[in-house]
Design a protein around this motif. Structure first.
Motif, PDB file in Angstrom:
ATOM      1  N   TRP A 614       0.814  -1.210   0.000  1.00 43.02           N
ATOM      2  CA  TRP A 614       0.000   0.000   0.000  1.00 43.02           C
ATOM      3  C   TRP A 614       0.851   1.265   0.000  1.00 43.02           C
ATOM      4  CZ3 TRP A 614      -4.999   1.241  -0.722  1.00 43.02           C
ATOM      5  CH2 TRP A 614      -5.903   0.186  -0.812  1.00 43.02           C
ATOM      6  N   ALA A 615       2.005   1.234   0.618  1.00 39.84           N
ATOM      7  CA  ALA A 615       2.861   2.426   0.681  1.00 39.84           C
ATOM      8  C   ALA A 615       3.719   2.507  -0.583  1.00 39.84           C
ATOM      9  CB  ALA A 615       3.749   2.370   1.914  1.00 39.84           C
ATOM     10  N   PRO A 616       3.686   3.610  -1.324  1.00 43.95           N
ATOM     11  CA  PRO A 616       4.466   3.721  -2.560  1.00 43.95           C
ATOM     12  C   PRO A 616       5.963   3.490  -2.365  1.00 43.95           C
ATOM     13  CG  PRO A 616       2.847   5.480  -2.441  1.00 43.95           C
ATOM     14  CD  PRO A 616       2.817   4.785  -1.116  1.00 43.95           C
ATOM     15  N   ASN A 617       6.493   3.828  -1.175  1.00 44.89           N
ATOM     16  CA  ASN A 617       7.936   3.684  -0.971  1.00 44.89           C
ATOM     17  C   ASN A 617       8.359   2.240  -0.739  1.00 44.89           C
ATOM     18  OD1 ASN A 617       6.549   3.946   1.564  1.00 44.89           O
ATOM     19  ND2 ASN A 617       8.539   4.090   2.574  1.00 44.89           N
ATOM     20  N   THR A 618       7.460   1.392  -0.250  1.00 44.25           N
ATOM     21  CA  THR A 618       7.817  -0.023  -0.044  1.00 44.25           C
ATOM     22  C   THR A 618       7.179  -0.942  -1.088  1.00 44.25           C
ATOM     23  OG1 THR A 618       5.990  -0.196   1.550  1.00 44.25           O
ATOM     24  CG2 THR A 618       8.191   0.208   2.439  1.00 44.25           C
ATOM     25  N   LEU A 619       6.320  -0.398  -1.951  1.00 40.05           N
ATOM     26  CA  LEU A 619       5.667  -1.209  -2.976  1.00 40.05           C
ATOM     27  C   LEU A 619       6.654  -1.954  -3.873  1.00 40.05           C
ATOM     28  CD1 LEU A 619       3.345  -2.197  -4.773  1.00 40.05           C
ATOM     29  CD2 LEU A 619       3.382   0.047  -5.913  1.00 40.05           C
ATOM     30  N   PRO A 620       7.682  -1.306  -4.450  1.00 42.51           N
ATOM     31  CA  PRO A 620       8.559  -2.035  -5.376  1.00 42.51           C
ATOM     32  C   PRO A 620       9.208  -3.269  -4.753  1.00 42.51           C
ATOM     33  CG  PRO A 620       8.908   0.330  -5.574  1.00 42.51           C
ATOM     34  CD  PRO A 620       8.042   0.129  -4.381  1.00 42.51           C
ATOM     35  N   ARG A 621       9.739  -3.138  -3.541  1.00 36.90           N
ATOM     36  CA  ARG A 621      10.410  -4.282  -2.907  1.00 36.90           C
ATOM     37  C   ARG A 621       9.414  -5.395  -2.592  1.00 36.90           C
ATOM     38  NH1 ARG A 621      13.908  -1.905   1.950  1.00 36.90           N
ATOM     39  NH2 ARG A 621      14.772  -4.051   1.977  1.00 36.90           N
ATOM     40  N   ALA A 622       8.209  -5.003  -2.095  1.00 37.62           N
ATOM     41  CA  ALA A 622       7.186  -6.008  -1.801  1.00 37.62           C
ATOM     42  C   ALA A 622       6.744  -6.723  -3.078  1.00 37.62           C
ATOM     43  CB  ALA A 622       5.987  -5.350  -1.124  1.00 37.62           C
ATOM     44  N   ALA A 623       6.594  -5.970  -4.174  1.00 37.93           N
ATOM     45  CA  ALA A 623       6.164  -6.571  -5.441  1.00 37.93           C
ATOM     46  C   ALA A 623       7.203  -7.537  -5.984  1.00 37.93           C
ATOM     47  CB  ALA A 623       5.869  -5.466  -6.455  1.00 37.93           C
ATOM     48  N   PHE A 624       8.480  -7.205  -5.884  1.00 43.92           N
ATOM     49  CA  PHE A 624       9.537  -8.096  -6.380  1.00 43.92           C
ATOM     50  C   PHE A 624       9.597  -9.385  -5.560  1.00 43.92           C
ATOM     51  CE2 PHE A 624      11.004  -4.579  -8.918  1.00 43.92           C
ATOM     52  CZ  PHE A 624      11.647  -5.184  -9.989  1.00 43.92           C
ATOM     53  N   ILE A 625       9.372  -9.269  -4.250  1.00 41.45           N
ATOM     54  CA  ILE A 625       9.340 -10.487  -3.413  1.00 41.45           C
ATOM     55  C   ILE A 625       8.157 -11.362  -3.810  1.00 41.45           C
ATOM     56  CG2 ILE A 625       8.970 -11.341  -1.065  1.00 41.45           C
ATOM     57  CD1 ILE A 625      10.529  -8.906  -0.049  1.00 41.45           C
ATOM     58  N   LEU A 626       6.998 -10.756  -4.001  1.00 43.96           N
ATOM     59  CA  LEU A 626       5.819 -11.517  -4.407  1.00 43.96           C
ATOM     60  C   LEU A 626       6.013 -12.172  -5.770  1.00 43.96           C
ATOM     61  CD1 LEU A 626       2.967  -9.102  -3.218  1.00 43.96           C
ATOM     62  CD2 LEU A 626       3.363 -11.433  -2.401  1.00 43.96           C
ATOM     63  N   PHE A 650      -2.107  -4.735  -8.759  1.00 41.26           N
ATOM     64  CA  PHE A 650      -2.075  -4.076 -10.070  1.00 41.26           C
ATOM     65  C   PHE A 650      -3.435  -4.062 -10.766  1.00 41.26           C
ATOM     66  CE2 PHE A 650       2.379  -5.163  -9.405  1.00 41.26           C
ATOM     67  CZ  PHE A 650       3.007  -3.979  -9.784  1.00 41.26           C
ATOM     68  N   ARG A 651      -4.497  -4.454 -10.063  1.00 45.60           N
ATOM     69  CA  ARG A 651      -5.825  -4.445 -10.676  1.00 45.60           C
ATOM     70  C   ARG A 651      -6.167  -3.023 -11.114  1.00 45.60           C
ATOM     71  NH1 ARG A 651      -8.654  -5.914  -6.487  1.00 45.60           N
ATOM     72  NH2 ARG A 651      -8.362  -8.158  -6.772  1.00 45.60           N
ATOM     73  N   SER A 652      -6.444  -2.843 -12.393  1.00 46.19           N
ATOM     74  CA  SER A 652      -6.599  -1.496 -12.951  1.00 46.19           C
ATOM     75  C   SER A 652      -7.792  -0.753 -12.361  1.00 46.19           C
ATOM     76  CB  SER A 652      -6.742  -1.576 -14.476  1.00 46.19           C
ATOM     77  OG  SER A 652      -7.865  -2.371 -14.826  1.00 46.19           O
ATOM     78  N   TRP A 653      -8.886  -1.459 -12.089  1.00 45.01           N
ATOM     79  CA  TRP A 653     -10.102  -0.796 -11.638  1.00 45.01           C
ATOM     80  C   TRP A 653     -10.259  -0.783 -10.118  1.00 45.01           C
ATOM     81  CZ3 TRP A 653     -13.248  -4.401  -9.190  1.00 45.01           C
ATOM     82  CH2 TRP A 653     -12.986  -5.745  -9.482  1.00 45.01           C
ATOM     83  N   MET A 654      -9.355  -1.468  -9.394  1.00 43.89           N
ATOM     84  CA  MET A 654      -9.410  -1.453  -7.928  1.00 43.89           C
ATOM     85  C   MET A 654      -8.032  -1.813  -7.375  1.00 43.89           C
ATOM     86  SD  MET A 654     -12.050  -3.607  -5.535  1.00 43.89           S
ATOM     87  CE  MET A 654     -12.080  -3.447  -3.755  1.00 43.89           C
ATOM     88  N   PRO A 655      -7.018  -0.998  -7.648  1.00 41.33           N
ATOM     89  CA  PRO A 655      -5.646  -1.332  -7.214  1.00 41.33           C
ATOM     90  C   PRO A 655      -5.511  -1.303  -5.697  1.00 41.33           C
ATOM     91  CG  PRO A 655      -5.736   0.908  -8.062  1.00 41.33           C
ATOM     92  CD  PRO A 655      -7.086   0.299  -8.339  1.00 41.33           C
ATOM     93  N   GLN A 656      -4.845  -2.296  -5.160  1.00 38.41           N
ATOM     94  CA  GLN A 656      -4.641  -2.368  -3.713  1.00 38.41           C
ATOM     95  C   GLN A 656      -3.292  -1.763  -3.328  1.00 38.41           C
ATOM     96  OE1 GLN A 656      -7.339  -3.581  -1.542  1.00 38.41           O
ATOM     97  NE2 GLN A 656      -8.014  -2.808  -3.528  1.00 38.41           N
ATOM     98  N   THR A 657      -3.130  -0.520  -3.722  1.00 30.88           N
ATOM     99  CA  THR A 657      -1.943   0.260  -3.395  1.00 30.88           C
ATOM    100  C   THR A 657      -2.273   1.731  -3.531  1.00 30.88           C
ATOM    101  OG1 THR A 657       0.366   0.741  -3.993  1.00 30.88           O
ATOM    102  CG2 THR A 657      -1.132   0.126  -5.785  1.00 30.88           C
ATOM    103  N   ALA A 658      -1.550   2.559  -2.790  1.00 33.26           N
ATOM    104  CA  ALA A 658      -1.744   4.009  -2.881  1.00 33.26           C
ATOM    105  C   ALA A 658      -0.884   4.625  -3.975  1.00 33.26           C
ATOM    106  CB  ALA A 658      -1.423   4.666  -1.537  1.00 33.26           C
ATOM    107  N   ALA A 659      -0.042   3.824  -4.642  1.00 31.59           N
ATOM    108  CA  ALA A 659       0.809   4.336  -5.723  1.00 31.59           C
ATOM    109  C   ALA A 659      -0.056   4.783  -6.891  1.00 31.59           C
ATOM    110  CB  ALA A 659       1.794   3.261  -6.165  1.00 31.59           C
ATOM    111  N   ASN A 660       0.355   5.858  -7.577  1.00 32.01           N
ATOM    112  CA  ASN A 660      -0.439   6.359  -8.698  1.00 32.01           C
ATOM    113  C   ASN A 660      -0.240   5.502  -9.947  1.00 32.01           C
ATOM    114  OD1 ASN A 660       1.972   7.230 -10.034  1.00 32.01           O
ATOM    115  ND2 ASN A 660       1.933   9.137  -8.847  1.00 32.01           N
ATOM    116  N   LEU A 661      -0.995   5.791 -10.983  1.00 31.73           N
ATOM    117  CA  LEU A 661      -0.991   4.972 -12.199  1.00 31.73           C
ATOM    118  C   LEU A 661       0.384   4.942 -12.859  1.00 31.73           C
ATOM    119  CD1 LEU A 661      -2.482   3.338 -14.350  1.00 31.73           C
ATOM    120  CD2 LEU A 661      -3.136   5.501 -15.439  1.00 31.73           C
ATOM    121  N   GLN A 662       1.032   6.099 -12.938  1.00 32.45           N
ATOM    122  CA  GLN A 662       2.343   6.152 -13.583  1.00 32.45           C
ATOM    123  C   GLN A 662       3.357   5.279 -12.860  1.00 32.45           C
ATOM    124  OE1 GLN A 662       0.454   8.828 -12.875  1.00 32.45           O
ATOM    125  NE2 GLN A 662      -0.196   9.256 -14.994  1.00 32.45           N
ATOM    126  N   ASP A 663       3.342   5.322 -11.539  1.00 29.05           N
ATOM    127  CA  ASP A 663       4.286   4.503 -10.764  1.00 29.05           C
ATOM    128  C   ASP A 663       3.985   3.015 -10.929  1.00 29.05           C
ATOM    129  OD1 ASP A 663       5.571   6.741  -9.868  1.00 29.05           O
ATOM    130  OD2 ASP A 663       4.538   6.820  -7.934  1.00 29.05           O
TER     131      ASP A 663
END
Length: 702
Positions: A614-626, A650-663
């Motif tokens: 959910w946090a944009p700053n920890t999203l990349p590391r969490a996503a790579f682990i997943l 990454f669900r386009s119509w209901m993303p479970q993260t606070a990161a914006n679309l570009q990120d």
């Protein structure tokens, strides 16, 4: 005159009259603003009419009934307002002229001259042979009633009927009448409307009645049965605070309670002081008293079988079983009510955590009034010291010997029996910060308690907590010795932990509180680096090298560790994945989905990673682990798999993260470079031809 012209004139005549009235108002108000002394704020006929009615003791009109009954809570017109002496006094020309001047001052928004008031009081003392105190109360009350009466009866505000008061209501007059009548008559109680306003309107935004909807639904049958029978004993209600219970009663005998209960609303009064109840019963009034003071309750004892009554107690303060217990509200009721107050999902989640869904604590959290924000017990330093170990634990089982030892350590070696006695004493406080149900004890809201008593917490208290946290959270889970399909019966096999699950969960949650709020509350004042201590604790609980057993033993706490120290948690998992035999892979084995099958051992880890996403700053590391975990195929029927977690993020119509679309797009490109098979499946899932549904992941609540 032509018929058409006549019809046209008739059509515009009301408009011309209304315009003329507005011009008169404007001219009168402008004149009053330039020279207030020249203003004539009272229509003579209206004032004379109000004087005649008062002199004749005709106080039963709707306005006066509102002044005397609905606002003050009085059940009958005070006798001194019906006294013949009052009529004699009002008939004196000098008195009439003085009252007219006083009322005129009120309507112009100013106070009557002091010498005028003294003159009116002196004249009443001479005519009625009254005392100074009685005269003062009566004169002020008469002026307030006359002002309210004049305001309420003006239909045409032009012609100087009302000037500065033309756009005002009669609220200020009614409040004055309430104050004067209470002083002069000795009556002190409130209506349900007043009780509700005093509870709800100190919050911003004001609290809504629907917060009590589920409690009313659960208790309505009990109340109807009680009130339909002859009075035998009071209806006992317990709540976190007397104010919350009074607010509940106000809604119970209102629209939410239905017609069956709302018909009794005008009879229900809140008695604040002694002396009122005997007086009302002696006058044989029909009323239903609400009592929360023990002194008033003693007075009620001799009348309990004569009138229906409601008695309020703090939660856990009764030896007898209460008829109604106001528990923290359900999540659905809480969310729905706060949505109607304009709160969004994140605000609702934050307030739910901060209040424990206790409406008493919620009121404090939403109030901007310091006296409301700070509970009464917080002023007593000795009480705050008693609460420190309870804060760190959160909840415990008194029948569990290890829980007793844990509290003993957190309190600096104090005897558990003494701790239990102190807690039971605290339960009797109004707005008590602790609760007691069966063998379990706990605090109402950790975050509320943390900020309230932070000033008395010492470095030694924090040190004791971290020591106990390492001991409690480091305990192995004996249930892991059993086969997976037998772990549901761990207690039967004697394979349970020494500390209760409530104690363990409470200790774990405190890690997050200290990580988030510790720096602000303790670091500078005490010189304790709470964040560093939290990180070190988690590092010890999840040591390198990791083992699958350690991860499974901490399954229910991994999400908490991730929230308390996100970077450290991610580093621990990343180091394990980079090792020769990652322990994390042991969690990805298929799980039995039978009736008694245990939930997948990967659940806690996925929940933790979803929260970090959910946090944009920890999203990349969490996503790579997943993505790394998603490369391993898991053949079971459970939906919670790493790939599903990524699809939710990454669900386009209901993303479970606070990161914006570009990120999210940029991150997906990076995933496609390193994990092309996983990224491709996620992208294809966005274009499924079948109906899709989504759910909020765990981190979305925080």
């Amino acid at each position: 005159m032509e018929p058409g012209i006549t019809a046209g004139l008739r059509a515009i005549l009301p408009v011309l009259k209304a315009t003329w009235r507005r011009l008169n108002i404007f001219r009168a108000e402008r004149a009053a603003a330039i020279d207030p002394s020249s203003a004539n704020p009272i229509d003579e006929e209206i004032f004379d009419s109000a004087m005649r009615r008062m002199a004749a003791g005709q106080l039963d009109e709707s306005l006066i009934q509102k002044c005397v009954s609905n606002v003050t809570g009085l059940l009958s017109t005070p006798s001194f307002l019906k006294s013949p002496n009052l009529g004699t006094w009002l008939s004196v020309p000098d008195v009439k002229a003085g009252l007219r001047r006083a009322v005129a001052a009120k309507l112009l928004g100013t106070e009557p001259p002091t010498d005028l008031i003294k003159h009116l009081e002196t004249s009443f003392i001479k005519i009625a042979f009254a005392e100074v105190r009685e005269a003062k109360g009566l004169v002020e009350t008469v002026i307030a009633i006359l002002a309210a009466s004049v305001k309420s009866q003006v239909d045409d505000r032009g012609g100087g009927a009302l000037i500065t008061a033309s756009h005002l209501g009669i609220t200020s007059e009614l409040n004055e009448i309430k104050s004067h009548l209470e002083r002069s008559s000795g009556i002190s109680f409130r209506t349900l409307d007043v009780g509700w306003d005093e509870w709800a309107k100190v919050a911003t935004p004001p609290l809504v009645g629907s917060l009590f909807s589920s409690a009313i639904e659960a208790s309505k049958r009990t109340v109807l049965s009680w009130i339909s029978q002859p009075p035998e004993k009071p209806l006992l209600i317990t709540a976190d605070s007397a104010e919350e219970a009074l607010a509940f009663i106000s809604q119970l005998f209102g629209e939410l309670g239905g017609k069956e209960l709302s018909v009794y609303r005008e009879q229900v009064i809140i008695i604040d002081q002694t002396g009122v109840l005997p007086r009302l019963t002696a006058e044989k009034k029909t009323f239903i008293p609400v009592v929360f003071s023990r002194d008033v309750e003693l007075e009620l004892a001799t009348h309990a079988n004569l009138v229906h009554s409601l008695v309020i107690y703090p939660r856990n303060a009764l030896n007898n079983k209460p008829d109604i217990i106001l528990e923290p509200v359900s999540q659905d009721t809480f969310s729905t009510a706060l949505e109607s107050m304009g709160k969004n999902r994140d605000e609702i989640s934050r307030l739910s955590d901060a209040s424990g869904r206790s409406l008493t604590v919620l009121r404090r959290k939403l109030s901007t009034v310091p006296a409301v924000q700070m509970p009464e017990w917080a002023v007593d330093g000795s009480i705050a010291l008693q609460l420190i170990p309870f804060l760190f634990v959160g909840a415990w089982d008194t029948s569990n010997q290890s829980d007793q030892i844990g509290l003993n350590l957190l309190s600096g070696g104090r005897n558990f029996d003494d701790i239990e006695k102190e807690l039971q004493g605290l339960c009797h406080l109004n707005d008590s910060p602790v609760w007691s149900i069966g063998t379990f004890r706990g605090v109402v809201s950790k975050i509320d308690l943390l900020y309230t008593i932070a000033g008395v917490v010492t470095a030694a208290d924090l040190d004791r907590y971290f020591t106990v946290a390492r001991m409690v959270l480091g305990e192995d889970d004996p249930a892991l010795d059993l086969e997976e399909d037998q772990r549901w019966a761990a207690s039967i096999h004697g394979k349970t932990r020494e500390f209760s699950s409530a104690f363990r969960q409470g200790i774990s949650e405190t890690l997050v509180l200290l990580a988030v709020h510790g720096q602000q509350l303790f670091d500078i004042r005490l010189g304790v680096q709470t964040n560093t201590e939290v990180i070190c604790t988690i590092r010890e609980l999840l040591p390198t090298p990791l083992t699958t057993r350690i991860l499974e033993a901490n399954d229910h706490d991994l999400a908490t560790y991730a929230e308390a120290a996100p970077d450290e948690f991610l580093s621990i998992i990343e180091r394990d994945l980079n090792s020769e035999n990652p322990a994390v892979f042991g969690l990805l084995r298929p799980a039995n989905s039978g009736v008694f099958g245990s939930s997948p051992s990967r659940t806690g880890l996925l929940w933790a990673l979803e929260g970090l996403a959910w946090a944009p700053n920890t999203l990349p590391r969490a996503a790579f682990i997943l993505a790394r975990l998603a490369q391993i195929e898991i053949n079971d029927n459970w939906v919670n798999k790493p790939a599903h977690s990524l699809e939710s993020i990454f669900r386009s119509w209901m993303p479970q993260t606070a990161a914006n679309l570009q990120d999210r797009i940029a991150l997906m490109k990076r995933l496609a470079e390193r994990f092309p098979d996983v990224a491709w499946k996620i992208c294809i899932a966005q274009f499924g031809t079948h109906a899709q549904f989504g759910e909020y992941s765990g981190g979305g609540k925080n």
